[in-house]
Write a protein that holds these residues in place. Structure first.
Motif, PDB file in Angstrom:
ATOM      1  N   PRO A   1      35.908  30.158  32.325  1.00  0.00           N
ATOM      2  CA  PRO A   1      35.766  31.417  31.497  1.00  0.00           C
ATOM      3  C   PRO A   1      36.624  31.673  30.642  1.00  0.00           C
ATOM      4  N   ILE A   2      36.679  32.360  29.428  1.00  0.00           N
ATOM      5  CA  ILE A   2      37.012  32.846  27.972  1.00  0.00           C
ATOM      6  C   ILE A   2      37.540  34.307  28.341  1.00  0.00           C
ATOM      7  N   VAL A   3      38.219  34.971  28.298  1.00  0.00           N
ATOM      8  CA  VAL A   3      38.615  36.779  28.600  1.00  0.00           C
ATOM      9  C   VAL A   3      39.581  36.726  27.391  1.00  0.00           C
ATOM     10  N   GLU A   4      38.432  38.191  26.804  1.00  0.00           N
ATOM     11  CA  GLU A   4      38.417  37.995  25.794  1.00  0.00           C
ATOM     12  C   GLU A   4      38.528  39.773  25.693  1.00  0.00           C
ATOM     13  N   THR A   5      39.235  40.824  24.810  1.00  0.00           N
ATOM     14  CA  THR A   5      39.181  42.138  25.267  1.00  0.00           C
ATOM     15  C   THR A   5      41.111  42.825  23.905  1.00  0.00           C
ATOM     16  N   VAL A   6      40.367  43.650  23.484  1.00  0.00           N
ATOM     17  CA  VAL A   6      41.294  44.391  22.845  1.00  0.00           C
ATOM     18  C   VAL A   6      42.358  45.521  23.264  1.00  0.00           C
ATOM     19  N   GLU A   7      41.527  45.651  24.556  1.00  0.00           N
ATOM     20  CA  GLU A   7      42.173  47.076  25.088  1.00  0.00           C
ATOM     21  C   GLU A   7      42.795  45.960  26.358  1.00  0.00           C
ATOM     22  N   GLU A   8      44.333  46.360  25.713  1.00  0.00           N
ATOM     23  CA  GLU A   8      45.077  45.983  27.156  1.00  0.00           C
ATOM     24  C   GLU A   8      45.347  46.240  29.040  1.00  0.00           C
ATOM     25  N   ARG A   9      44.349  47.875  29.032  1.00  0.00           N
ATOM     26  CA  ARG A   9      43.922  48.144  29.766  1.00  0.00           C
ATOM     27  C   ARG A   9      42.568  46.961  30.951  1.00  0.00           C
ATOM     28  N   LEU A  10      41.722  46.940  30.398  1.00  0.00           N
ATOM     29  CA  LEU A  10      40.562  45.671  30.697  1.00  0.00           C
ATOM     30  C   LEU A  10      41.289  44.240  30.888  1.00  0.00           C
ATOM     31  N   ILE A  11      42.790  43.390  31.052  1.00  0.00           N
ATOM     32  CA  ILE A  11      43.007  42.410  31.462  1.00  0.00           C
ATOM     33  C   ILE A  11      42.664  42.331  32.468  1.00  0.00           C
ATOM     34  N   VAL A  12      43.329  42.759  33.058  1.00  0.00           N
ATOM     35  CA  VAL A  12      43.755  42.814  34.918  1.00  0.00           C
ATOM     36  C   VAL A  12      42.066  42.545  35.399  1.00  0.00           C
ATOM     37  N   PRO A  13      41.294  43.541  35.228  1.00  0.00           N
ATOM     38  CA  PRO A  13      39.998  43.092  35.957  1.00  0.00           C
ATOM     39  C   PRO A  13      38.780  42.474  35.111  1.00  0.00           C
ATOM     40  N   LEU A  14      39.523  42.028  33.735  1.00  0.00           N
ATOM     41  CA  LEU A  14      38.847  40.992  33.562  1.00  0.00           C
ATOM     42  C   LEU A  14      38.674  39.769  33.688  1.00  0.00           C
ATOM     43  N   THR A  15      40.258  39.073  33.978  1.00  0.00           N
ATOM     44  CA  THR A  15      40.666  38.448  34.365  1.00  0.00           C
ATOM     45  C   THR A  15      40.154  37.990  35.796  1.00  0.00           C
ATOM     46  N   ARG A  16      40.407  39.321  36.696  1.00  0.00           N
ATOM     47  CA  ARG A  16      40.192  38.672  38.135  1.00  0.00           C
ATOM     48  C   ARG A  16      38.127  38.224  38.286  1.00  0.00           C
ATOM     49  N   LYS A  17      37.611  39.111  37.689  1.00  0.00           N
ATOM     50  CA  LYS A  17      36.339  38.519  37.180  1.00  0.00           C
ATOM     51  C   LYS A  17      36.475  37.052  36.903  1.00  0.00           C
ATOM     52  N   ALA A  18      36.982  36.579  36.095  1.00  0.00           N
ATOM     53  CA  ALA A  18      36.477  35.428  36.055  1.00  0.00           C
ATOM     54  C   ALA A  18      36.890  34.671  36.462  1.00  0.00           C
ATOM     55  N   LEU A  19      37.980  34.809  37.468  1.00  0.00           N
ATOM     56  CA  LEU A  19      38.692  33.671  38.192  1.00  0.00           C
ATOM     57  C   LEU A  19      37.600  33.974  39.264  1.00  0.00           C
ATOM     58  N   GLY A  20      37.076  34.869  39.742  1.00  0.00           N
ATOM     59  CA  GLY A  20      35.880  35.192  40.964  1.00  0.00           C
ATOM     60  C   GLY A  20      36.770  35.907  41.628  1.00  0.00           C
ATOM     61  N   LEU A  21      37.927  36.880  41.741  1.00  0.00           N
ATOM     62  CA  LEU A  21      38.655  37.232  42.698  1.00  0.00           C
ATOM     63  C   LEU A  21      38.493  38.458  43.391  1.00  0.00           C
TER      64      LEU A  21
END
Length: 134
Positions: free
Chosen positions: A113-133
């Motif tokens: 999974p590749i996670v990209e966002t221009v918004e800091e507030r989305l780093i954690v939820p998008l990365t958790r989703k990518a990791l299946g957490l």
């Protein structure tokens, strides 16, 4: 910026990500250091490996498999503005995220999974989703 990242972890579950590793391509060494301390607990204990220059980033891509690759918001903003992402080298001087994505897929495989966002507030939820957490 750090406060935005930290606040996004307020409603986090306690899923275990301690066996996972995320490679982060950022632009700012100070932010990378701060994120390296703050993000792992918000990502279930996942290891964060950061690079702020392409030579290090490509070396890391070739060194092992990662569970996700994250392009930090600053790098995403530079790419969106069609500006050179700081930390590039002679070969990547005019690359956008499109070329970086291709390099990640070439070295890590299509399943990463590749996670990209221009918004800091989305780093954690998008990365958790990518990791299946979540």
């Amino acid at each position: 910026m750090i406060a935005e990242v930290a606040s996004s972890g307020d409603a986090i579950t306690t899923a275990d990500g301690s066996s996972m590793a995320v490679l982060v391509r950022g632009c700012d060494p100070v932010m990378a250091q701060r994120a390296g301390l703050m993000l792992p607990p918000l990502l279930g204990g996942a290891q964060l490996v950061s690079a702020t220059d392409d030579d290090s980033f490509f070396q890391l891509l070739d060194s092992r498999k990662f569970d996700a690759v994250l392009f930090a918001p600053g790098a995403c903003r530079f790419s969106a503005a069609k500006q050179t992402i700081p930390g590039g080298n002679a070969a990547t001087r005019h690359w956008t995220l499109e070329e970086y994505r291709a390099k990640v897929l070439e070295t890590q495989g299509a399943e990463v999974p590749i996670v990209e966002t221009v918004e800091e507030r989305l780093i954690v939820p998008l990365t958790r989703k990518a990791l299946g957490l979540d």
